[in-house]
Write an enzyme that holds these catalytic residues in place. Sequence first.
Site, PDB file in Angstrom:
ATOM      1  N   LYS A   1       0.890  -1.301   0.130  1.00  0.00           N
ATOM      2  CA  LYS A   1      -0.047   0.026   0.005  1.00  0.00           C
ATOM      3  C   LYS A   1       0.863   1.415  -0.011  1.00  0.00           C
ATOM      4  O   LYS A   1       0.252   2.304  -0.421  1.00  0.00           O
ATOM      5  CB  LYS A   1      -1.019   0.017   1.487  1.00  0.00           C
TER       6      LYS A   1
ATOM      7  N   LYS B   1      -0.017   5.096  -4.655  1.00  0.00           N
ATOM      8  CA  LYS B   1       0.983   4.073  -4.731  1.00  0.00           C
ATOM      9  C   LYS B   1       1.381   3.795  -6.390  1.00  0.00           C
ATOM     10  O   LYS B   1       2.808   3.643  -6.315  1.00  0.00           O
ATOM     11  CB  LYS B   1      -0.119   2.780  -5.061  1.00  0.00           C
TER      12      LYS B   1
ATOM     13  N   GLU C   1      -7.411  -3.372  -9.752  1.00  0.00           N
ATOM     14  CA  GLU C   1      -8.527  -3.242 -10.739  1.00  0.00           C
ATOM     15  C   GLU C   1      -9.104  -1.894 -10.565  1.00  0.00           C
ATOM     16  O   GLU C   1      -9.965  -1.656 -11.389  1.00  0.00           O
ATOM     17  CB  GLU C   1      -9.414  -4.278 -10.312  1.00  0.00           C
TER      18      GLU C   1
END
Length: 199
Positions: A14, A70, A147
């Site tokens: 993360k 990220k 996703e």
Amino acid sequence: MHFLDIAKNRYSTKKYNPNEKLSEDIVQQLTQILRLSPSSINSQPWKFTIISDTKVKSELAAVSYHNLEKINQASHLVVFSAIDNVEKFENENLSQLPEAAVNYYHQLVKPLGEAGIRNWMQHQVYLSLGFFLAGCASMGIDSTPMEGIQPDKYNEILKYDGYTALFAAAIGHRDVADFNQPTLKPKFRRPLEEVIDHM
Ligand SMILES: Cc1cc2nc3c(=O)[nH]c(=O)nc-3n(C[C@H](O)[C@H](O)[C@H](O)COP(=O)(O)O)c2cc1C
């Protein structure tokens, strides 16, 4: 390290350390792992775009919802895309496969229709993600499958023609304090006896 230990240690990163870039040699090895992914009838209906360019990476980050930071901090972003045109697949991929594979396609995949065939192609790309994540972990590289991106915007930015972006993976090295690593946050998985049957 045994693969079970690799599986226990890998996790979806993360927070990346923006100062630790992957070497060119490592990136080359990862491209080979992607290329070696298995697929039904060896159909390989994919394209993998590896992005190190900070400007392109930040353009993609901006259309990636909660994954923005990220992507900006990771060393590289890998975009996984599938062929989105059945005719292209049949002309360019299927035509190079052995007769048994072509017969399989015509008997079991082609009857699914355009949407079904595209869906089948996309399944193959998902499989390459699993292969890639395991490969990264085996090399001590941190990764995040995502996703949470806007595929249409990705297609525009990357000027895809005949392909559509499905998802992406950030790769690099974690920030040492990343809260999500298994030593700080134990993995949650459903109980073994619930997800595995023996007969
Ligand atoms: C196909 C797929 C899509 C995912 N999308 C995202 C995402 O957009 N952002 C994110 O931070 N994590 C994403 N994840 C990570 C999952 O949440 C994570 O794999 C799951 O919680 C298990 O945790 P672990 O990977 O750390 O073991 C995705 C994972 C997969 C396999």
